[in-house]
Design a protein around this motif. Structure first.
Motif, PDB file in Angstrom:
ATOM      1  N   MET A   1       0.855  -1.168   0.000  1.00 19.89           N
ATOM      2  CA  MET A   1       0.000   0.000   0.000  1.00 19.89           C
ATOM      3  C   MET A   1       0.902   1.233   0.000  1.00 19.89           C
ATOM      4  N   ASN A   2       0.647   2.115  -0.914  1.00 20.15           N
ATOM      5  CA  ASN A   2       1.452   3.320  -1.065  1.00 20.15           C
ATOM      6  C   ASN A   2       0.511   4.522  -1.087  1.00 20.15           C
ATOM      7  N   ILE A   3       0.258   5.079   0.097  1.00 16.70           N
ATOM      8  CA  ILE A   3      -0.676   6.199   0.210  1.00 16.70           C
ATOM      9  C   ILE A   3       0.002   7.339   0.950  1.00 16.70           C
ATOM     10  N   GLN A   4      -0.120   8.520   0.389  1.00 14.55           N
ATOM     11  CA  GLN A   4       0.353   9.743   1.023  1.00 14.55           C
ATOM     12  C   GLN A   4      -0.789  10.744   0.998  1.00 14.55           C
ATOM     13  N   LYS A   5      -1.106  11.292   2.177  1.00 13.31           N
ATOM     14  CA  LYS A   5      -2.142  12.317   2.265  1.00 13.31           C
ATOM     15  C   LYS A   5      -1.704  13.356   3.284  1.00 13.31           C
ATOM     16  N   ILE A   6      -2.088  14.590   3.027  1.00 15.30           N
ATOM     17  CA  ILE A   6      -1.853  15.660   3.980  1.00 15.30           C
ATOM     18  C   ILE A   6      -3.186  15.995   4.628  1.00 15.30           C
ATOM     19  N   VAL A   7      -3.204  15.971   5.964  1.00 14.03           N
ATOM     20  CA  VAL A   7      -4.406  16.281   6.733  1.00 14.03           C
ATOM     21  C   VAL A   7      -4.013  17.305   7.784  1.00 14.03           C
ATOM     22  N   ASN A   8      -4.700  18.411   7.808  1.00 13.19           N
ATOM     23  CA  ASN A   8      -4.419  19.490   8.764  1.00 13.19           C
ATOM     24  C   ASN A   8      -2.942  19.906   8.732  1.00 13.19           C
ATOM     25  N   GLY A   9      -2.379  19.932   7.541  1.00 16.51           N
ATOM     26  CA  GLY A   9      -0.999  20.372   7.372  1.00 16.51           C
ATOM     27  C   GLY A   9       0.053  19.349   7.765  1.00 16.51           C
ATOM     28  N   LYS A  10      -0.354  18.113   8.064  1.00 18.38           N
ATOM     29  CA  LYS A  10       0.584  17.065   8.453  1.00 18.38           C
ATOM     30  C   LYS A  10       0.549  15.927   7.438  1.00 18.38           C
ATOM     31  N   MET A  11       1.732  15.348   7.175  1.00 18.58           N
ATOM     32  CA  MET A  11       1.860  14.260   6.198  1.00 18.58           C
ATOM     33  C   MET A  11       1.578  12.912   6.858  1.00 18.58           C
ATOM     34  N   TYR A  12       0.789  12.109   6.164  1.00 18.55           N
ATOM     35  CA  TYR A  12       0.517  10.726   6.549  1.00 18.55           C
ATOM     36  C   TYR A  12       0.942   9.874   5.363  1.00 18.55           C
ATOM     37  N   ASP A  13       1.955   9.034   5.592  1.00 20.53           N
ATOM     38  CA  ASP A  13       2.610   8.304   4.510  1.00 20.53           C
ATOM     39  C   ASP A  13       2.780   6.841   4.913  1.00 20.53           C
ATOM     40  N   THR A  14       2.164   5.945   4.166  1.00 21.69           N
ATOM     41  CA  THR A  14       2.263   4.518   4.488  1.00 21.69           C
ATOM     42  C   THR A  14       3.651   3.961   4.181  1.00 21.69           C
ATOM     43  N   ASN A  15       4.474   4.704   3.455  1.00 26.53           N
ATOM     44  CA  ASN A  15       5.838   4.246   3.192  1.00 26.53           C
ATOM     45  C   ASN A  15       6.750   4.407   4.410  1.00 26.53           C
ATOM     46  N   THR A  16       6.418   5.352   5.279  1.00 29.70           N
ATOM     47  CA  THR A  16       7.262   5.594   6.445  1.00 29.70           C
ATOM     48  C   THR A  16       6.577   5.207   7.752  1.00 29.70           C
ATOM     49  N   ALA A  17       5.282   4.998   7.737  1.00 26.30           N
ATOM     50  CA  ALA A  17       4.539   4.585   8.925  1.00 26.30           C
ATOM     51  C   ALA A  17       4.508   3.053   9.008  1.00 26.30           C
ATOM     52  N   ILE A  18       4.142   2.558  10.170  1.00 23.59           N
ATOM     53  CA  ILE A  18       4.033   1.113  10.400  1.00 23.59           C
ATOM     54  C   ILE A  18       2.566   0.744  10.565  1.00 23.59           C
ATOM     55  N   GLU A  19       2.143  -0.278   9.835  1.00 26.04           N
ATOM     56  CA  GLU A  19       0.787  -0.791   9.983  1.00 26.04           C
ATOM     57  C   GLU A  19       0.760  -1.683  11.224  1.00 26.04           C
ATOM     58  N   LEU A  20      -0.021  -1.278  12.224  1.00 21.76           N
ATOM     59  CA  LEU A  20      -0.096  -2.027  13.479  1.00 21.76           C
ATOM     60  C   LEU A  20      -1.122  -3.147  13.407  1.00 21.76           C
ATOM     61  N   ALA A  21      -2.236  -2.889  12.752  1.00 17.84           N
ATOM     62  CA  ALA A  21      -3.308  -3.877  12.626  1.00 17.84           C
ATOM     63  C   ALA A  21      -4.258  -3.398  11.539  1.00 17.84           C
ATOM     64  N   TYR A  22      -5.026  -4.332  10.987  1.00 18.72           N
ATOM     65  CA  TYR A  22      -5.972  -3.935   9.944  1.00 18.72           C
ATOM     66  C   TYR A  22      -7.154  -4.887   9.876  1.00 18.72           C
ATOM     67  N   PHE A  23      -8.234  -4.384   9.294  1.00 17.26           N
ATOM     68  CA  PHE A  23      -9.389  -5.181   8.901  1.00 17.26           C
ATOM     69  C   PHE A  23      -9.533  -5.011   7.400  1.00 17.26           C
ATOM     70  N   TRP A  24      -9.731  -6.114   6.713  1.00 11.26           N
ATOM     71  CA  TRP A  24      -9.969  -6.109   5.267  1.00 11.26           C
ATOM     72  C   TRP A  24     -11.069  -7.123   5.009  1.00 11.26           C
ATOM     73  N   ASN A  25     -12.054  -6.748   4.212  1.00 10.40           N
ATOM     74  CA  ASN A  25     -13.197  -7.645   4.001  1.00 10.40           C
ATOM     75  C   ASN A  25     -12.962  -8.679   2.908  1.00 10.40           C
ATOM     76  N   GLY A  26     -11.773  -8.774   2.363  1.00 13.65           N
ATOM     77  CA  GLY A  26     -11.447  -9.812   1.389  1.00 13.65           C
ATOM     78  C   GLY A  26     -11.823  -9.483  -0.045  1.00 13.65           C
ATOM     79  N   LYS A  27     -12.448  -8.344  -0.256  1.00 11.57           N
ATOM     80  CA  LYS A  27     -12.827  -7.931  -1.613  1.00 11.57           C
ATOM     81  C   LYS A  27     -11.632  -7.297  -2.318  1.00 11.57           C
TER      82      LYS A  27
END
Length: 90
Positions: A1-27
């Motif tokens: 997953m390669n997602i980068q978004k800016i929210v309230n002037g702050k960067m959220y980047d899946t390349n530098t963040a760690i995925e701790l847990a997730y739910f995916w419905n299999g679709k």
């Protein structure tokens, strides 16, 4: 997953963040019913939710420990909850 978004002037980047847990419905991503929800942690320790649907990506910044636990209680199985937060009190 390669997602980068800016929210309230702050960067959220899946390349530098760690995925701790997730739910995916299999679709698949091209399925109208596709749903992914992940709890991520930035390098600075800030947790955030990443919600991805068929045609949208949303970031919920500054997730508290309480919010993370409530989300995990709803979406994770017991084993994954314990792995993330430890054994709950009886």
């Amino acid at each position: 997953m390669n997602i980068q978004k800016i929210v309230n002037g702050k960067m959220y980047d899946t390349n530098t963040a760690i995925e701790l847990a997730y739910f995916w419905n299999g679709k698949s991503l091209d399925d109208y019913d596709y749903r992914y929800e992940g709890l991520w942690e930035k390098e600075n320790g800030e947790k955030f939710f990443l919600h991805q649907g068929w045609n949208e990506v949303r970031i919920k910044p500054e997730v508290s420990d309480k919010q993370a636990r409530e989300w995990a209680d709803k979406w994770l199985d017991t084993k994954d909850y314990i792995k993330l937060f430890g054994e709950p009190a009886e």
